[in-house]
Design a protein around this motif. Structure first.
Motif, PDB file in Angstrom:
ATOM      1  N   LEU A  18      11.623  49.159 -73.527  1.00 52.04           N
ATOM      2  CA  LEU A  18      11.210  47.758 -73.666  1.00 52.04           C
ATOM      3  C   LEU A  18       9.776  47.548 -73.185  1.00 52.04           C
ATOM      4  N   VAL A  19       9.424  48.162 -72.064  1.00 49.04           N
ATOM      5  CA  VAL A  19       8.062  48.035 -71.527  1.00 49.04           C
ATOM      6  C   VAL A  19       7.057  48.644 -72.500  1.00 49.04           C
ATOM      7  N   MET A  20       7.387  49.843 -73.029  1.00 49.48           N
ATOM      8  CA  MET A  20       6.471  50.487 -73.991  1.00 49.48           C
ATOM      9  C   MET A  20       6.329  49.632 -75.251  1.00 49.48           C
ATOM     10  N   GLY A  21       7.437  49.089 -75.751  1.00 49.51           N
ATOM     11  CA  GLY A  21       7.381  48.229 -76.928  1.00 49.51           C
ATOM     12  C   GLY A  21       6.523  46.997 -76.682  1.00 49.51           C
ATOM     13  N   LEU A  22       6.665  46.399 -75.506  1.00 43.24           N
ATOM     14  CA  LEU A  22       5.867  45.226 -75.155  1.00 43.24           C
ATOM     15  C   LEU A  22       4.388  45.581 -75.044  1.00 43.24           C
ATOM     16  N   MET A  23       4.092  46.740 -74.451  1.00 41.76           N
ATOM     17  CA  MET A  23       2.694  47.180 -74.330  1.00 41.76           C
ATOM     18  C   MET A  23       2.063  47.368 -75.707  1.00 41.76           C
ATOM     19  N   TRP A  24       2.832  47.957 -76.642  1.00 40.87           N
ATOM     20  CA  TRP A  24       2.287  48.188 -77.979  1.00 40.87           C
ATOM     21  C   TRP A  24       2.035  46.868 -78.705  1.00 40.87           C
ATOM     22  N   GLN A  25       2.840  45.836 -78.392  1.00 43.22           N
ATOM     23  CA  GLN A  25       2.621  44.531 -79.006  1.00 43.22           C
ATOM     24  C   GLN A  25       1.412  43.822 -78.397  1.00 43.22           C
ATOM     25  N   LEU A  26       1.246  43.959 -77.085  1.00 44.71           N
ATOM     26  CA  LEU A  26       0.163  43.256 -76.397  1.00 44.71           C
ATOM     27  C   LEU A  26      -1.179  43.965 -76.520  1.00 44.71           C
ATOM     28  N   PHE A  27      -1.152  45.283 -76.688  1.00 44.57           N
ATOM     29  CA  PHE A  27      -2.382  46.076 -76.791  1.00 44.57           C
ATOM     30  C   PHE A  27      -2.377  46.856 -78.107  1.00 44.57           C
ATOM     31  N   PRO A  28      -2.654  46.177 -79.220  1.00 40.85           N
ATOM     32  CA  PRO A  28      -2.627  46.884 -80.502  1.00 40.85           C
ATOM     33  C   PRO A  28      -3.691  47.983 -80.544  1.00 40.85           C
ATOM     34  N   LEU A  29      -3.321  49.076 -81.159  1.00 45.24           N
ATOM     35  CA  LEU A  29      -4.238  50.214 -81.260  1.00 45.24           C
ATOM     36  C   LEU A  29      -5.280  49.968 -82.339  1.00 45.24           C
ATOM     37  N   PRO A  30      -6.497  50.463 -82.130  1.00 45.10           N
ATOM     38  CA  PRO A  30      -7.497  50.355 -83.203  1.00 45.10           C
ATOM     39  C   PRO A  30      -7.076  51.225 -84.387  1.00 45.10           C
ATOM     40  N   ASP A  31      -7.320  50.732 -85.585  1.00 42.17           N
ATOM     41  CA  ASP A  31      -6.946  51.497 -86.771  1.00 42.17           C
ATOM     42  C   ASP A  31      -8.141  52.288 -87.293  1.00 42.17           C
ATOM     43  N   ALA A  32      -7.989  52.854 -88.474  1.00 44.88           N
ATOM     44  CA  ALA A  32      -9.037  53.699 -89.060  1.00 44.88           C
ATOM     45  C   ALA A  32      -9.935  52.916 -90.015  1.00 44.88           C
ATOM     46  N   GLU A  33      -9.993  51.602 -89.864  1.00 44.86           N
ATOM     47  CA  GLU A  33     -10.761  50.756 -90.779  1.00 44.86           C
ATOM     48  C   GLU A  33     -12.218  51.211 -90.890  1.00 44.86           C
ATOM     49  N   GLU A  34     -12.856  51.477 -89.764  1.00 42.89           N
ATOM     50  CA  GLU A  34     -14.275  51.864 -89.800  1.00 42.89           C
ATOM     51  C   GLU A  34     -14.474  53.187 -90.524  1.00 42.89           C
ATOM     52  N   ARG A  35     -13.565  54.131 -90.300  1.00 42.01           N
ATOM     53  CA  ARG A  35     -13.682  55.421 -90.991  1.00 42.01           C
ATOM     54  C   ARG A  35     -13.526  55.243 -92.496  1.00 42.01           C
ATOM     55  N   LEU A  36     -12.557  54.418 -92.901  1.00 45.27           N
ATOM     56  CA  LEU A  36     -12.348  54.198 -94.338  1.00 45.27           C
ATOM     57  C   LEU A  36     -13.525  53.456 -94.952  1.00 45.27           C
ATOM     58  N   ALA A  37     -14.061  52.490 -94.234  1.00 40.56           N
ATOM     59  CA  ALA A  37     -15.208  51.722 -94.741  1.00 40.56           C
ATOM     60  C   ALA A  37     -16.446  52.614 -94.866  1.00 40.56           C
ATOM     61  N   ALA A  38     -16.526  53.658 -94.067  1.00 41.50           N
ATOM     62  CA  ALA A  38     -17.692  54.546 -94.093  1.00 41.50           C
ATOM     63  C   ALA A  38     -17.657  55.525 -95.267  1.00 41.50           C
ATOM     64  N   LEU A  39     -16.519  55.638 -95.943  1.00 43.79           N
ATOM     65  CA  LEU A  39     -16.424  56.549 -97.083  1.00 43.79           C
ATOM     66  C   LEU A  39     -17.189  55.938 -98.258  1.00 43.79           C
ATOM     67  N   PRO A  40     -18.291  56.559 -98.674  1.00 44.17           N
ATOM     68  CA  PRO A  40     -19.153  55.932 -99.693  1.00 44.17           C
ATOM     69  C   PRO A  40     -18.504  55.874-101.068  1.00 44.17           C
ATOM     70  N   GLU A  41     -18.908  54.862-101.825  1.00 46.70           N
ATOM     71  CA  GLU A  41     -18.460  54.724-103.215  1.00 46.70           C
ATOM     72  C   GLU A  41     -19.370  55.482-104.175  1.00 46.70           C
ATOM     73  N   ARG A  42     -20.524  55.872-103.701  1.00 41.02           N
ATOM     74  CA  ARG A  42     -21.470  56.629-104.514  1.00 41.02           C
ATOM     75  C   ARG A  42     -21.977  57.808-103.693  1.00 41.02           C
ATOM     76  N   GLY A  43     -22.236  58.898-104.389  1.00 38.65           N
ATOM     77  CA  GLY A  43     -22.778  60.072-103.743  1.00 38.65           C
ATOM     78  C   GLY A  43     -23.676  60.802-104.713  1.00 38.65           C
ATOM     79  N   LEU A  44     -24.146  61.946-104.299  1.00 29.72           N
ATOM     80  CA  LEU A  44     -25.062  62.715-105.131  1.00 29.72           C
ATOM     81  C   LEU A  44     -24.441  63.050-106.481  1.00 29.72           C
ATOM     82  N   MET A  45     -23.171  63.437-106.485  1.00 28.77           N
ATOM     83  CA  MET A  45     -22.516  63.839-107.728  1.00 28.77           C
ATOM     84  C   MET A  45     -21.248  63.049-108.014  1.00 28.77           C
ATOM     85  N   MET A  46     -21.016  61.938-107.290  1.00 26.43           N
ATOM     86  CA  MET A  46     -19.776  61.204-107.478  1.00 26.43           C
ATOM     87  C   MET A  46     -20.007  59.707-107.536  1.00 26.43           C
TER      88      MET A  46
END
Length: 196
Positions: A18-46
């Protein structure tokens, strides 16, 4: 062990959960949003363009962060799907289950070394049609092809409230048409895919 000690241990385990579940609700973990946003839509050959999720995908992925793109790398066209399960761990699982759920028979799987770690190549067949896909999990530092490793890393990350490292994501590449993909060439000409 007497019944009082067993009951005490059971209540202690329940309290800890219960304590661990409450901690996970109160302190959400950072997701991978920045990593996904950094993946370019254009590149040298793509070049890539975002694709919308289907209704079924929206239901399956629910609160998970999903990046889905049609990518062209020097004439080869693939669909890139990246799933970040920080907000919905059930959205990320062994891709072989998804292939089978979509009606494909898994004919063969094999390890596929990539510059940044290990991927998995999957040979598929459905109603006489053959296809291949490539997938891996990555935490931003290395790629690995096992869902057990993914599960272990995400569990450890939740227990440590994110101190153990970045959230691993699932990366799936599948052909966008019926033309076979030359995976080695595709990845060599698309270095950006391994850098996130």
């Amino acid at each position: 062990m007497n019944s009082r000690i067993k009951a005490g241990l059971l209540w202690a385990a329940i309290a800890l959960a219960l304590v661990m579940g409450l901690m996970w609700q109160l302190f959400p973990l950072p997701d991978a949003e920045e990593r996904l946003a950094a993946l370019p839509e254009r590149g040298l050959m793509m070049a890539a363009e975002d694709l919308p999720l289907t209704e079924a995908e929206e239901r399956i992925y629910a609160e998970a962060r999903v990046l889905k793109r049609l990518v062209q790398v020097r004439g080869q066209r693939v669909i890139l799907t990246i799933i970040d399960g920080t907000r919905n761990r059930h959205a990320v699982h062994d891709p072989l289950f998804c292939f089978r759920g979509a009606g494909w028979d898994v004919v063969d799987t094999s390890a596929f070394p990539v510059e940044w770690g290990q991927a998995q190549r999957v040979s598929l067949r459905k109603r006489g049609e053959a296809a291949e896909a490539l997938f891996w999990f990555t935490d931003g530092r290395r790629a690995f092809d096992g869902s057990v490793t993914y599960w272990w890393q995400t569990t450890l990350r939740r227990i440590t409230l994110g101190a153990s490292g970045d959230e691993p994501v699932l990366v799936v590449l599948s052909p966008a048409n019926d033309r076979p993909i030359q995976w080695e060439r595709l990845l060599a000409e698309w270095p950006e895919i391994g850098a996130f």
